[in-house]
Structures are given as C-alpha cells and as structure tokens.
Design an enzyme around this catalytic site. Structure first.
Site, PDB file in Angstrom:
ATOM      1  N   GLU A   1      -2.796   3.509   5.125  1.00  0.00           N
ATOM      2  CA  GLU A   1      -3.795   3.172   6.158  1.00  0.00           C
ATOM      3  C   GLU A   1      -5.161   2.864   5.539  1.00  0.00           C
ATOM      4  O   GLU A   1      -6.200   3.344   5.989  1.00  0.00           O
ATOM      5  CB  GLU A   1      -3.881   4.272   7.228  1.00  0.00           C
TER       6      GLU A   1
HETATM    7  C1  LIG Z   1       4.266   5.903   0.957  1.00  0.00           C
HETATM    8  C2  LIG Z   1       3.695   4.706   1.628  1.00  0.00           C
HETATM    9  C3  LIG Z   1       3.938   4.487   2.969  1.00  0.00           C
HETATM   10  C4  LIG Z   1       3.469   3.335   3.601  1.00  0.00           C
HETATM   11  N1  LIG Z   1       3.811   3.071   4.894  1.00  0.00           N
HETATM   12  C5  LIG Z   1       3.485   1.866   5.425  1.00  0.00           C
HETATM   13  C6  LIG Z   1       3.976   1.476   6.708  1.00  0.00           C
HETATM   14  O1  LIG Z   1       4.659   2.239   7.392  1.00  0.00           O
HETATM   15  N2  LIG Z   1       3.670   0.253   7.173  1.00  0.00           N
HETATM   16  C7  LIG Z   1       2.912  -0.633   6.449  1.00  0.00           C
HETATM   17  O2  LIG Z   1       2.687  -1.735   6.910  1.00  0.00           O
HETATM   18  N3  LIG Z   1       2.416  -0.284   5.234  1.00  0.00           N
HETATM   19  C8  LIG Z   1       2.689   0.913   4.707  1.00  0.00           C
HETATM   20  N4  LIG Z   1       2.209   1.262   3.464  1.00  0.00           N
HETATM   21  C9  LIG Z   1       1.353   0.331   2.747  1.00  0.00           C
HETATM   22  C10 LIG Z   1      -0.078   0.802   2.521  1.00  0.00           C
HETATM   23  O3  LIG Z   1      -0.818   0.622   3.685  1.00  0.00           O
HETATM   24  C11 LIG Z   1      -0.618   0.001   1.327  1.00  0.00           C
HETATM   25  O4  LIG Z   1       0.002   0.548   0.187  1.00  0.00           O
HETATM   26  C12 LIG Z   1      -2.095   0.030   1.215  1.00  0.00           C
HETATM   27  O5  LIG Z   1      -2.658  -0.747   2.226  1.00  0.00           O
HETATM   28  C13 LIG Z   1      -2.594  -0.488  -0.140  1.00  0.00           C
HETATM   29  O6  LIG Z   1      -1.945  -1.660  -0.532  1.00  0.00           O
HETATM   30  P1  LIG Z   1      -1.330  -1.750  -2.004  1.00  0.00           P
HETATM   31  O7  LIG Z   1      -0.544  -0.528  -2.254  1.00  0.00           O
HETATM   32  O8  LIG Z   1      -0.646  -3.055  -2.135  1.00  0.00           O
HETATM   33  O9  LIG Z   1      -2.595  -1.712  -2.970  1.00  0.00           O
HETATM   34  P2  LIG Z   1      -3.485  -2.950  -3.402  1.00  0.00           P
HETATM   35  O10 LIG Z   1      -3.909  -3.720  -2.230  1.00  0.00           O
HETATM   36  O11 LIG Z   1      -2.796  -3.663  -4.499  1.00  0.00           O
HETATM   37  O12 LIG Z   1      -4.782  -2.212  -3.960  1.00  0.00           O
HETATM   38  C14 LIG Z   1      -4.860  -1.686  -5.291  1.00  0.00           C
HETATM   39  C15 LIG Z   1      -6.183  -0.938  -5.426  1.00  0.00           C
HETATM   40  O13 LIG Z   1      -7.275  -1.837  -5.257  1.00  0.00           O
HETATM   41  C16 LIG Z   1      -8.182  -1.347  -4.290  1.00  0.00           C
HETATM   42  N5  LIG Z   1      -8.759  -2.491  -3.570  1.00  0.00           N
HETATM   43  C17 LIG Z   1      -8.110  -3.554  -3.035  1.00  0.00           C
HETATM   44  N6  LIG Z   1      -8.987  -4.397  -2.465  1.00  0.00           N
HETATM   45  C18 LIG Z   1     -10.218  -3.853  -2.621  1.00  0.00           C
HETATM   46  C19 LIG Z   1     -11.547  -4.235  -2.258  1.00  0.00           C
HETATM   47  N7  LIG Z   1     -11.807  -5.354  -1.595  1.00  0.00           N
HETATM   48  N8  LIG Z   1     -12.548  -3.438  -2.620  1.00  0.00           N
HETATM   49  C20 LIG Z   1     -12.336  -2.283  -3.296  1.00  0.00           C
HETATM   50  N9  LIG Z   1     -11.112  -1.877  -3.662  1.00  0.00           N
HETATM   51  C21 LIG Z   1     -10.067  -2.638  -3.336  1.00  0.00           C
HETATM   52  C22 LIG Z   1      -7.356  -0.455  -3.387  1.00  0.00           C
HETATM   53  O14 LIG Z   1      -8.175   0.527  -2.788  1.00  0.00           O
HETATM   54  C23 LIG Z   1      -6.359   0.149  -4.363  1.00  0.00           C
HETATM   55  O15 LIG Z   1      -6.937   1.257  -4.976  1.00  0.00           O
HETATM   56  C24 LIG Z   1       2.666   2.426   2.848  1.00  0.00           C
HETATM   57  C25 LIG Z   1       2.380   2.674   1.503  1.00  0.00           C
HETATM   58  C26 LIG Z   1       2.883   3.793   0.896  1.00  0.00           C
HETATM   59  C27 LIG Z   1       2.577   4.015  -0.568  1.00  0.00           C
END
Ligand SMILES: Cc1cc2nc3c(=O)[nH]c(=O)nc-3n(C[C@H](O)[C@H](O)[C@H](O)COP(=O)(O)OP(=O)(O)OC[C@H]3O[C@@H](n4cnc5c(N)ncnc54)[C@H](O)[C@@H]3O)c2cc1C
Length: 821
Positions: A501
């Site tokens: 989230e």
């Molecule tokens: C266990 C688990 C359950 C989940 N359940 C769901 C679900 O039910 N439904 C669903 O749709 N999604 C779900 N997610 C997805 C979750 O919402 C995403 O993992 C999250 O939004 C981050 O995306 P990412 O992991 O691709 O990280 P990335 O987007 O690749 O980000 C990598 C890092 O960069 C940082 N970052 C990225 N952009 C910026 C910015 N502009 N400024 C500063 N920092 C930035 C982030 O904070 C993070 O630390 C789940 C994820 C996990 C791990």
C-alpha cells in the site's frame, strides 16, 4: 528616539502580521510610524518626507483592489504558475480523494485544539466488543503459527472455515448485505488481535477488509453487483483479491501496461458489448485462493462505443477466478510467510460490461475509486499491523527480560537492555494512540489521506525498529527457529507491511509532505487550482484571494515563529493548563515553525519538490512527529489522565520535540538557498536548539515499570492476544513471569548465597536442595523457587531438530512449482 521608533514599528507590524490584517491597516500603520519619526526628529525636508511616507503610500495604493491586481497579483500569477509543482491527472485524483482534518490544522500553524480533542475517543458497540472478546480470541487460540508457516505454508482448514463462518472476511460489509458492518475502530482492533497471534492470519483478515472488491462494491457497485456478491463475500463464500501491481508497475501503479479495449464479443452465447482484457499482475494477496479477482487496467475505446472518447482511463473490473482465460493459482512466497500471495495473468479475455465495478458509469474512474478507498484502508489495516507488532513484541520482551537472568539479575534490569526496552514502551503507547485516533477519524467520516500515509509509514517503520529491539533483547532465544519461537516470524515479515500500500520510502518522501502541502496547506491548493483554471479571469480572481491570504499567512508565521522561539513557547496556545499544557504549547510552537518552513520549502522548491526528497522527507518527519505527539496527548486525556502513564507521555513528548528540532536542523543545513536557510534558522531558532530527549533516568524507570506484571504493562500492550497457558507458545511467558515475580525475594536470597559460595550451581547437583540443606532456604521457599525455575526453563528452552527433520521441513517449505514466473 531611534530605538523607540524601531520598537513602535516592530510592535505595530508584528501585531498586524499576527492578526493577518488587511493591507490598508498596514498602510495606515506605515504612515503613522513615518509621521512619528518626522515629529520625533523635527525633520520636514522633502526627500526625508518622501522616504518615510513612501512605504505607506505604496501600501495604501496596493490596498485598492484593481491596482493590487495589476501591479502585484497578475505578475505573481504568471510567476507562481511557472514554479508550482505540476499535478498530473492521477495525482489530482489522489489529492481530491482524501479529506483534511488535523493535518490542515498543523499546516495552518495555529491548530484549533477542539479539532483534535473533539475527535471521539475509542468506543466500540457492545456487539463489537463481544466479537473481540469472543470470536477474535477463539481464532487466536486456534492458530499455531509454526504449523501454519512451516508445516502447511497455509492456515489449517479449520481456521479458514472459522474466519469465513464468523464474518471476519466481511467486517466492512454492511449488515443489510449480511456483513458485520463494524466500525473502522473495531476492524482495526480485530485485525490487530489476530495479527498479534500470527502475521499471516492478520494479513489474511486484513486484505478483504482493506482496499479490495468488498469496499469497492459497497461504495461504487451497481445494485446487481451488490446483490450478487456482497452477501457471498460477507459469508466467505467468495474469496476476493485485488490486482493493481504488475511487473512494470509497482510504486508507479498508474503506469500499468494492463489494458482493456471496448469491443463486441460473445458472452453466454450472445453478442455483447464488453472489454477485451489483457493483464499481467503479481504480488497479489489472496490471489492463489481467490474466487473473485478485482482488476485495474487502462481502458481504451478506439471506436468510441461508450461515447467517452478513445482513452477512457483507469477502470476496475471484477472477474470470477474460474472465468475462461483467467490464469491464477500459483504462489509467491513472501518473506516465507504462509499467507496467500501470487501472480495472475490473462490475454485477450473478453468480459461483458457488467463486470466493470459500477458499470460503464464508472469506466475511467478507477484511480479515483482506488484512492478514495486507499485513504481509509491505509488508515486502518497497516497501522493495525504495525502498532500491534510493536505492542506484541513489548508484551513478550518485557516478560522475557524479567525471566531471563544473567550475571545474577534479570537482563531487563541492566541499563543496556533497559534502553531498547524503554523505546518499546514509548512506541507502544504512541502508536496505539495514533492508531486509535486515526481509526476514530475514519469513523467520523474523514478520509485522511495525509494522516493515513504518515501513520502507515511511521507505524511500520517503528515496527521494524522495535522488532529489532525485541530480537536483540531476546538474544539467541529469538533466533533459533521452531515451534516455540514467537518472534522470528513477525521480524521476518516486517518488510511486507513496509512495502505494501505504498512502499515507505515513497510514502515518506513523496506523498506525505509534497501531497500533504498541496492538500492541507490553507492556501496552496487554492492557488494551484486558480493557476490551472482554464478561465483566466476567474482564475486570476481566485488567485488574488488565495495569494493575498497566503502573504498574510507567511508574515504571521514569521512573526509567530520568532516570538514563540524567543519565549520558548510559553505564550503559545494550549487547551489545558497544568503540566501537560507545556507540551500542547510546544506542539503549537513547532506547528507554527513547521507552517513557516513548509511554506518556504514549497515556494522555493516549486516543481522540484518531488525531486528534492531529502528535504521533503525531513519535512514529512516533522509533520509525523507533530501528529504522533498530538495523538499521544489526546490519548492521555481520553484515558482520563492516568498518573502512572504521565512519565511515558512526558518521555514521548520530549523525544518528539527533540526529533523535530533535529529535523529542522537538517532542513536548514541542507536548504539550497543560503539566504532563506539563514533567515529560517533565525526565525525558528534565534536562541539555538535546546531540546533534549528523555533522560536515561526516566527511560530506565519506564523499562522497570513494564517488567512488572500489572495494569501498566497491560495498558502498554492493550489489544494483544494473551494466553496464560504454560503449554502455549506465548502463554509460557505469562505463566513464568508470574512465578518468577512471586519468587523474587527467595531468588535474591538464593543468589546471595551462591555469591557467598554457600551453594554451588552445578549441573551435577540440585542447588535448591543444597540451599535447603545449608539452611539458606526453607522448604516452602525452595518450592516457590523450584516452580519459578521450572517455568523459567520452559521459557528459555529452544527447539532442536534432527538433520532429517530439518530436511523434511525444507522440502515442505518448497513452493509447489518452479520459482520462475
Ligand atoms: C507481500 C506483498 C503483498 C502485496 N499485495 C498486493 C495486492 O494484494 N495487490 C496489489 O495490487 N499489490 C500488492 N502488492 C504490491 C505492493 O503494493 C508493491 O510492492 C508496492 O507498491 C511497491 O512496488 P514494488 O515492490 O514494485 O517496488 P518499486 O516500485 O520497484 O519501488 C522500489 C523502491 O523505490 C521506491 N520508490 C519508487 N518510486 C519512488 C519515488 N517516486 N520516490 C521515492 N521513492 C520511490 C519505493 O519506495 C521502493 O522502496 C503486494 C506486495 C507485497 C510485497
């Protein structure tokens, strides 16, 4: 004479600034000061007269609306338009989705206390309380976390069934649809209790009650969709999941490549208008067991069949998991936890329009719908997980630190251990306060987007810190995994709450301050709206009102911040008197400084705000501390000012103010413009920074307090599942704690005898029997000590396995499919 005139001018202009007085009053004051200076010095030469009266005349002219608009507002309009952060459509929708409340008060620099203290204190209906005391406790007692996470990598069928049968998966669904219709407060407390037993079970309960099909249907579903799904969701006959994230769209979820094309196709044997949908989603919680898949995608309508243009925008649909073309069922293995999580894909799957959530009316509204639900969901679920993890880790650690003895004393008594333990006490109080306050705001109908973002990242970040503290205090006991390890699973799972989230780095550095400033600042949003208004005349008029107010606001904050700083906040407002009044005044003082520095940061960085994340991150930290302190002070009031809790509140407040000063210091040290940087430093800290965190002595006392079983420890760990069964994984601690405390005096006697060499503690001897024989202990005392010793042995024991057993566990842990997606 000069000094007197300067003093008169300062008092006059400071008063005008503090009152945000209109321009004509400034003009009049400038003319009066000019006149006094001429009378005082008796100088009436023309150049001197022009010099002193010019500011008053200019201000007087500017108080004529048309002159002001032509001379100041129109040029400012153009300038501000060029520097204000650009707001994309998705950001605009995110901004519009939430409401502002206490955050706006903090941004205003002059918080109205009734907006904080007027929020209803924690209340539950009798039915909600009975549910927490009944089914929530029952399901906790059914959960064996080791069995769940190692033997099954799933919850046992009986637990699943209990959750479904008792409505855990439909707490937010209204009673009219067969759901429990519980308040945000109750949902938060139920998720908390379950998560205090098992994070996997907590997440399983959290997801259907958070951002997902249930809430989306409740808010936007067509009557047919509500009729069809809500009661089945409420009874657990449908398991929902919601899929937004994909391989190429994580934090930037709106940049997803999943697409739907409006077209005709065949549905139930008939030619039907619908959407040809392709998606590739991952990380989706509950997807492997879901029967109902919520999907977000970009909707295109090349033939304009819906009459909404070609690019309709993000749209949401509900697709049965068994629907032809839906690929679902494989599992990820998130932090080796047992909750269900996995990918889902589909290629050119034709769905009828009736699958769109809310029907075609809501086509293209998906982002707004998600953001509206996110601000409330984020206020409940993840803060519940974060705060309960802090409280649960304190519950077990306080017991362990009292039971575990080294060097002849309980480890918790040692200053080095008391330090992290006191951090745990303060965080437990603070985050329960913030959790409960935010849930109460949601129950009042607020959708606190900024405050929920703060709470989400602060609660989960603090959870990480306190889990580390708990692990450190336990030493090897928490590292050796097995059925009796009650900490490792929570520790390993902290990154889950931190990432979901809205991952924390993004939430802190981008959302909290940048979006918060736009949304909660008293004038900024109106200025942005004004400069983006396509009707330039209307835009200019709106800008005039907002900009003029903004200048007055800025002047007031400059004067207010400086005056509060030189008087150390003594004259800032407070809703109450007495000792706690001091902290309210400090809160008001720093809110005004935050308003000043925040304002200048936005004005100076403008469009760079999203890029200059180290500054916006620190501003977010200041806002967070202000919010956490507000919640802490309110909890103290709501709890009826419990004298025993006063030292905790004092210590939290001291730490908050210290952290605020540190963050301001870091902002000033790194602010790109040296003039503004120094000016802000003078206005906020003219006498330097003086705050000190809670002292070692105070912190040590907090740690000592929580080592005792009793009301204080119970209050700090309120909402956790507590068992006293010595055979239970955490019950063993509660059982031993009571016995160890009961044996304390006897134990001291015994330890003194050991130190004197009267009794020897050796494995080949029964030292307690020896103590009786040596006349150190009576037989009754020996019995008490033996009971405590046996209970202690049960607590400090860790699991061991044969190599074969470990190999079997590992093979059971393997996912049932290839690792590659
Ligand atoms: C266990 C688990 C359950 C989940 N359940 C769901 C679900 O039910 N439904 C669903 O749709 N999604 C779900 N997610 C997805 C979750 O919402 C995403 O993992 C999250 O939004 C981050 O995306 P990412 O992991 O691709 O990280 P990335 O987007 O690749 O980000 C990598 C890092 O960069 C940082 N970052 C990225 N952009 C910026 C910015 N502009 N400024 C500063 N920092 C930035 C982030 O904070 C993070 O630390 C789940 C994820 C996990 C791990």
């Amino acid at each position: 004479m000069t000094l007197l005139l300067i003093a008169i001018a300062i008092v006059a202009f400071a008063t005008l600034a503090m009152r945000q007085s209109p321009l004509w009053q400034w003009a009049a004051a400038a003319l009066v000061v000019g006149l006094l200076s001429r009378i005082g010095f008796g100088a009436w030469d023309l150049p001197g007269l022009i010099e002193v009266f010019l500011p008053g005349v200019v201000l007087g002219l500017l108080s004529v609306p048309d002159i002001k608009r032509a001379a100041v507002i129109a040029p400012a309009y153009g300038f501000v338009k060029s520097i204000l952060p650009r707001v994309s459509r998705t950001e605009q929708e995110a901004l519009d989705a939430g409401t502002v409340g206490w955050d706006a008060e903090l941004f205003s620099g002059r918080p109205q206390w009734n907006k904080l203290l007027g929020v209803k204190k924690l209340t539950l209906t009798a039915e909600e309380q009975a549910f927490i005391d009944g089914p929530a406790n029952v399901v906790c007692s059914m959960i064996d976390d080791w069995d769940t996470r190692h033997n099954r990598a799933d919850m046992p069928p009986a637990v699943w069934q209990y959750l479904k049968d008792n409505g855990f998966l439909g707490m937010l669904i209204g009673k009219e649809h067969g759901g429990l219709g519980f308040s945000a407060q109750a949902q938060s407390m139920i998720v908390s209790k379950v998560a205090s037993r098992s994070i996997a079970a907590g997440i399983t309960v959290m997801v259907p009650n958070s951002l997902g099909p249930g809430e989306l249907l409740e808010k936007y579903g067509t009557p047919e969709q509500k009729e069809k799904y809500l009661s089945r969701l409420a009874k657990g006959l449908e398991i929902p999941c919601f899929a937004l994230t994909g391989p190429n769209a994580g934090s930037d979820a709106a940049g997803m490549r999943d697409v739907g094309v409006v077209t005709h196709g065949t549905y139930q044997g008939k030619k039907t208008l619908g959407v040809r949908l392709s998606w590739d989603k991952r990380y989706i919680t509950l997807a492997p067991v879901a029967t109902l898949l919520g999907l977000a995608f970009h909707l295109h309508d090349p033939e304009n069949l819906l009459g909404k243009g070609e690019n309709i925008g993000i749209t949401l649909a509900l697709v049965p998991a068994k629907y032809k073309g839906v690929v679902i069922g494989r599992r990820h293995y998130p932090a080796r936890s047992a909750f269900m999580n996995g990918p889902t894909t589909g290629k050119n799957v034709f769905i009828p329009m009736e699958f769109l959530i809310g029907g075609t009316d809501y086509a293209g509204q998906g982002w707004r719908m998600l953001m509206e639900c996110l601000s409330t969901g984020r206020a409940i679920s993840l803060p519940a997980i974060g705060s309960i993890s802090i409280k649960q880790s304190l519950r077990v650690t306080s017991a362990y630190a009292r039971i575990r003895r080294q060097f002849g004393i309980a480890v918790g008594m040692m200053e080095g251990v008391a330090e992290p333990l006191s951090r745990m006490v303060k965080s437990a109080y603070e985050f329960e306060a913030a959790r409960s306050l935010t849930a109460a705001m949601v129950d009042e109908g607020q959708k606190p987007s900024v405050l929920s973002a703060i709470l989400k990242y602060q609660a989960t970040e603090t959870m990480r810190g306190r889990m580390n503290d708990a692990m450190d205090i336990h030493g090897g006991r928490a590292i050796q995994d097995g059925p009796s390890n009650y900490l490792l699973s929570g520790y390993i799972n902290t990154p889950v709450a931190i990432t979901v989230e809205g991952a924390n780095i993004l939430t802190r550095t981008l959302i909290t301050f940048a979006q918060g400033a736009l949304r909660a600042h008293p004038y900024l949003y109106r200025e942005v709206e004004a400069v983006q208004n396509k009707d330039k005349r209307a835009g200019l008029a709106a800008f005039d009102a907002a900009f003029s107010g903004h200048i007055g606001f800025m002047l007031r904050n400059m004067v207010g911040s400086f005056l509060h700083a030189v008087s150390l906040g003594r004259f800032a407002s407070s809703p109450i008197e007495g000792e706690m009044g001091h902290w309210y005044r400090q809160l008001a003082r720093y809110a005004q400084s935050f308003a000043l520095v925040g304002d200048w940061t936005v004005a100076f960085l403008g469009g760079d705000l999203k890029r200059k994340q180290r500054l916006s991150g620190r501003m977010a930290d200041i806002l967070s501390e202000l919010y956490l302190l507000s919640a802490t002070l309110k909890r103290f009031e709501d709890d009826g000012r419990i004298a025993e809790d006063r030292p905790v509140v004092d210590a939290i407040a001291r730490d908050c103010i210290f952290n605020i000063e540190q963050s301001f210091g870091a902002v000033f040290a790194n602010f790109p413009n040296p003039v503004l940087r120094n000016l802000m430093r003078v206005l906020v800290f003219p006498l330097g920074r003086h705050a000190k965190p809670a002292s070692d002595r105070v912190n040590y006392r907090l740690a000592r307090e929580v080592l005792k079983p009793g009301a204080f420890r119970d209050r700090m760990t309120t909402g956790t599942y507590v068992s006293f069964d010595p055979k239970d994984v955490t019950g063993v601690l509660e059982d031993a704690l009571k016995k160890v405390v009961a044996a304390e005096e006897v134990e001291s006697k015994f330890v003194r005898a050991v130190k004197k060499g009267m009794v020897e503690r050796r494995l080949d001897r029964d030292a307690i029997a020896d103590a009786v024989e040596a006349g150190v202990l009576t037989t009754e005392e020996a019995a008490i000590l033996r009971v405590a010793d046996e209970a202690t042995d049960r607590v400090i024991r860790v699991d061991d396995f044969s190599s074969d057993e470990l190999a079997r566990i590992e093979s059971q842990r393997e996912p049932q499919h290839d690792a590659a997606e």
